[in-house]
Every structure is written in structure tokens, then in C-alpha cells.
Design a protein around this motif. Structure first.
Motif, PDB file in Angstrom:
ATOM      1  N   PHE A   4       0.832  -1.205   0.000  1.00  0.00           N
ATOM      2  CA  PHE A   4       0.000   0.000   0.000  1.00  0.00           C
ATOM      3  C   PHE A   4       0.870   1.259   0.000  1.00  0.00           C
ATOM      4  N   LEU A   5       1.828   1.316   0.916  1.00  0.00           N
ATOM      5  CA  LEU A   5       2.673   2.512   1.029  1.00  0.00           C
ATOM      6  C   LEU A   5       3.533   2.719  -0.215  1.00  0.00           C
ATOM      7  N   LEU A   6       4.127   1.619  -0.707  1.00  0.00           N
ATOM      8  CA  LEU A   6       4.977   1.712  -1.889  1.00  0.00           C
ATOM      9  C   LEU A   6       4.169   2.169  -3.102  1.00  0.00           C
ATOM     10  N   SER A   7       3.030   1.528  -3.341  1.00  0.00           N
ATOM     11  CA  SER A   7       2.250   1.885  -4.527  1.00  0.00           C
ATOM     12  C   SER A   7       1.644   3.280  -4.403  1.00  0.00           C
ATOM     13  N   THR A   8       1.275   3.697  -3.195  1.00  0.00           N
ATOM     14  CA  THR A   8       0.773   5.064  -3.018  1.00  0.00           C
ATOM     15  C   THR A   8       1.852   6.061  -3.426  1.00  0.00           C
ATOM     16  N   ALA A   9       3.070   5.862  -2.938  1.00  0.00           N
ATOM     17  CA  ALA A   9       4.169   6.789  -3.250  1.00  0.00           C
ATOM     18  C   ALA A   9       4.524   6.763  -4.728  1.00  0.00           C
ATOM     19  N   VAL A  10       4.657   5.575  -5.297  1.00  0.00           N
ATOM     20  CA  VAL A  10       5.070   5.465  -6.700  1.00  0.00           C
ATOM     21  C   VAL A  10       4.023   6.067  -7.629  1.00  0.00           C
ATOM     22  N   ILE A  11       2.763   5.759  -7.413  1.00  0.00           N
ATOM     23  CA  ILE A  11       1.719   6.263  -8.309  1.00  0.00           C
ATOM     24  C   ILE A  11       1.501   7.761  -8.107  1.00  0.00           C
ATOM     25  N   PHE A  12       1.632   8.234  -6.870  1.00  0.00           N
ATOM     26  CA  PHE A  12       1.540   9.678  -6.633  1.00  0.00           C
ATOM     27  C   PHE A  12       2.597  10.399  -7.464  1.00  0.00           C
ATOM     28  N   VAL A  13       3.823   9.896  -7.421  1.00  0.00           N
ATOM     29  CA  VAL A  13       4.922  10.497  -8.175  1.00  0.00           C
ATOM     30  C   VAL A  13       4.663  10.371  -9.677  1.00  0.00           C
ATOM     31  N   ALA A  14       4.183   9.207 -10.100  1.00  0.00           N
ATOM     32  CA  ALA A  14       3.929   8.986 -11.528  1.00  0.00           C
ATOM     33  C   ALA A  14       2.866   9.938 -12.062  1.00  0.00           C
ATOM     34  N   GLU A  15       1.922  10.282 -11.225  1.00  0.00           N
ATOM     35  CA  GLU A  15       0.806  11.119 -11.656  1.00  0.00           C
ATOM     36  C   GLU A  15       1.179  12.593 -11.742  1.00  0.00           C
ATOM     37  N   LEU A  16       2.250  13.002 -11.072  1.00  0.00           N
ATOM     38  CA  LEU A  16       2.648  14.412 -11.101  1.00  0.00           C
ATOM     39  C   LEU A  16       2.998  14.836 -12.526  1.00  0.00           C
ATOM     40  N   ASP A  18       1.104  14.534 -15.090  1.00  0.00           N
ATOM     41  CA  ASP A  18       0.447  13.677 -16.075  1.00  0.00           C
ATOM     42  C   ASP A  18      -0.763  14.398 -16.669  1.00  0.00           C
ATOM     43  N   LYS A  19      -1.188  13.955 -17.854  1.00  0.00           N
ATOM     44  CA  LYS A  19      -2.314  14.624 -18.497  1.00  0.00           C
ATOM     45  C   LYS A  19      -3.604  14.483 -17.707  1.00  0.00           C
ATOM     46  N   SER A  20      -3.738  13.438 -16.912  1.00  0.00           N
ATOM     47  CA  SER A  20      -4.968  13.325 -16.140  1.00  0.00           C
ATOM     48  C   SER A  20      -5.050  14.385 -15.050  1.00  0.00           C
ATOM     49  N   GLN A  21      -3.902  14.874 -14.561  1.00  0.00           N
ATOM     50  CA  GLN A  21      -3.932  16.015 -13.643  1.00  0.00           C
ATOM     51  C   GLN A  21      -4.461  17.251 -14.371  1.00  0.00           C
ATOM     52  N   LEU A  22      -4.030  17.422 -15.605  1.00  0.00           N
ATOM     53  CA  LEU A  22      -4.524  18.548 -16.396  1.00  0.00           C
ATOM     54  C   LEU A  22      -6.017  18.396 -16.679  1.00  0.00           C
ATOM     55  N   MET A  23      -6.456  17.157 -16.931  1.00  0.00           N
ATOM     56  CA  MET A  23      -7.886  16.909 -17.123  1.00  0.00           C
ATOM     57  C   MET A  23      -8.664  17.242 -15.853  1.00  0.00           C
ATOM     58  N   ALA A  24      -8.116  16.862 -14.706  1.00  0.00           N
ATOM     59  CA  ALA A  24      -8.794  17.144 -13.438  1.00  0.00           C
ATOM     60  C   ALA A  24      -8.977  18.647 -13.256  1.00  0.00           C
ATOM     61  N   MET A  25      -7.932  19.418 -13.572  1.00  0.00           N
ATOM     62  CA  MET A  25      -8.045  20.880 -13.463  1.00  0.00           C
ATOM     63  C   MET A  25      -9.097  21.419 -14.423  1.00  0.00           C
ATOM     64  N   THR A  26      -9.096  20.882 -15.653  1.00  0.00           N
ATOM     65  CA  THR A  26     -10.064  21.329 -16.652  1.00  0.00           C
ATOM     66  C   THR A  26     -11.485  21.027 -16.204  1.00  0.00           C
ATOM     67  N   PHE A  27     -11.721  19.799 -15.740  1.00  0.00           N
ATOM     68  CA  PHE A  27     -13.051  19.439 -15.278  1.00  0.00           C
ATOM     69  C   PHE A  27     -13.463  20.258 -14.060  1.00  0.00           C
ATOM     70  N   ALA A  28     -12.512  20.594 -13.203  1.00  0.00           N
ATOM     71  CA  ALA A  28     -12.829  21.358 -11.993  1.00  0.00           C
ATOM     72  C   ALA A  28     -13.268  22.786 -12.319  1.00  0.00           C
ATOM     73  N   THR A  29     -12.884  23.275 -13.492  1.00  0.00           N
ATOM     74  CA  THR A  29     -13.365  24.602 -13.881  1.00  0.00           C
ATOM     75  C   THR A  29     -14.803  24.543 -14.381  1.00  0.00           C
ATOM     76  N   ARG A  30     -15.272  23.364 -14.739  1.00  0.00           N
ATOM     77  CA  ARG A  30     -16.623  23.212 -15.274  1.00  0.00           C
ATOM     78  C   ARG A  30     -17.597  22.610 -14.272  1.00  0.00           C
ATOM     79  N   TYR A  31     -17.100  21.663 -13.456  1.00  0.00           N
ATOM     80  CA  TYR A  31     -17.942  20.958 -12.493  1.00  0.00           C
ATOM     81  C   TYR A  31     -17.437  21.213 -11.083  1.00  0.00           C
ATOM     82  N   ARG A  32     -18.254  20.859 -10.107  1.00  0.00           N
ATOM     83  CA  ARG A  32     -17.825  20.964  -8.711  1.00  0.00           C
ATOM     84  C   ARG A  32     -16.668  20.008  -8.464  1.00  0.00           C
ATOM     85  N   ALA A  33     -15.711  20.455  -7.650  1.00  0.00           N
ATOM     86  CA  ALA A  33     -14.526  19.641  -7.351  1.00  0.00           C
ATOM     87  C   ALA A  33     -14.934  18.290  -6.774  1.00  0.00           C
ATOM     88  N   ARG A  34     -15.951  18.264  -5.938  1.00  0.00           N
ATOM     89  CA  ARG A  34     -16.421  17.010  -5.348  1.00  0.00           C
ATOM     90  C   ARG A  34     -16.827  16.009  -6.429  1.00  0.00           C
TER      91      ARG A  34
END
Length: 190
Positions: A4-16, A18-34
Motif C-alpha cells: 500500500f505505502l509503496l504503490s501510493t508513493a510510486v503512483i503519486f509520483v507517476a501522476e505528477l 500527467d495529463k490526467s492532472q490537467l484533465m482534473a483541473m479542466t473538469f474542476a473549472t466546469r464541475y464541482r470539485a467534489r
């Protein structure tokens, strides 16, 4: 717990960065963050469950070759380091699709994230981790790591706009991938 700890750290780093972070920001401008967080969590949980299933089957089928698998996993992490340095961008087409999406916010976000994550480096990293670690801890950790990184992007994007230190994030993530990769190659060679 280690998986759990290893995969949390590795995937957190991998996601930094990443385009899905950019997608999250884009969607957050249109929809509620929740709604964005719920949708991306659902999509991530499904994609990473499939990923750990694949990784678990590979690891179990080749149990006698764990040294070679570790070396292969280490080499994969070195490739992920290079992939991270190359960068990932949200194209104008991706932004247009996200902005044109209609319907229930959670469902729209979940579908877009699910499709975006298929074959992405976080999916491949999760498969790689699952060849070595327990499937449940890897699945839960990879899901938490990705959701945390995307939630951070939504929060920082709202506070700081697009003034994030992209080069620092990119080089830091690549360095961590390289460290994990070298450690796995050395472990497998022993």
C-alpha cells in the motif's frame, strides 16, 4: 501495508505532471470539485483493479523467475523516468472534448478518466508493482496515490492557477522513478 505505502508513493509520483492532472483541473473549472473527485476515483479504482489483476497473474505465473521480473520491472521504471521527462500534455482536442461533455458530471468525468488512463504510465506502473507486491495493497495504494495527486492538482490549480513549477515536478518525478528502477535492477541481479 508495504504494498500500500509503496504503490501510493510510486503512483503519486507517476501522476505528477500527467495529463490526467490537467484533465482534473479542466473538469474542476466546469464541475464541482467534489463531482470531479468522485468520478476520477471511480475510474481510477476500476482501471487499477484491472492493472493489479494483470500484474498479479504475471507475477504468479512466473514465480520461479522473480529475479528476472525484478530486473524487468526496474527497467520499466527507468523507461517511466524517461517518459516523465518527455512530459505529457493535454491537447486542445482533449480540452475541447472535456468542455463539450454533457450529462451528469460524475459519469462524464469517470468515463473520460477511465479512457485516458488505459495504457497510461500509471496503469503500467501499477501492473509492474503488482508483479512484486500483494494485489490488494497495490490496488488500494495506487488508487489513493493517483486520487491524492489529482486532488492536489485541483486544489493547487484553483489557488495558484497555472503557475505550478512544472520543471521541478517533472525532474523530481523522473529522478524518483530512476531511483526505484535502479533499486529493482540491483535487487533482481542479486
Amino acid at each position: 501495508m508495504y504494498a500500500f505505502l509503496l504503490s501510493t508513493a510510486v503512483i503519486f509520483v507517476a501522476e505528477l505532471g500527467d495529463k490526467s492532472q490537467l484533465m482534473a483541473m479542466t473538469f474542476a473549472t466546469r464541475y464541482r470539485a467534489r463531482d470531479v473527485l468522485i468520478g476520477l476515483t471511480a475510474a481510477t479504482a476500476v482501471v487499477h483493479l484491472v492493472s493489479v489483476g494483470i500484474g498479479y497473474l504475471i507475477g504468479d505465473a512466473f514465480a520461479d523467475y522473480q529475479g528476472a521480473i525484478e530486473i524487468g520491472a526496474g527497467l520499466a521504471f527507468l523507461v517511466f523516468a524517461l517518459w516523465t521527462l518527455r512530459g505529457d500534455e493535454l491537447t486542445d482536442e482533449d480540452t475541447a472534448k472535456a468542455n463539450a461533455a454533457t450529462g451528469r458530471a460524475v459519469l462524464v468525468v469517470a468515463v473520460f478518466f477511465f479512457l485516458a488512463e488505459l495504457g497510461d504510465k500509471t496503469m503500467l506502473a501499477t501492473i509492474t508493482l503488482a508483479t512484486q507486491e500483494g494485489w490488494f495493497g497495490t490496488w488500494l495504494g495506487s488508487t489513493v496515490g493517483m486520487v491524492a495527486a489529482d486532488a492536489l492538482a485541483i486544489g493547487l490549480g484553483a489557488v495558484l492557477g497555472r503557475q505550478l513549477p512544472e520543471k521541478v515536478i517533472k525532474y523530481g518525478a523522473a529522478a524518483l522513478f530512476a531511483i526505484f528502477g535502479i533499486a529493482l535492477v540491483i535487487s533482481g541481479a542479486r
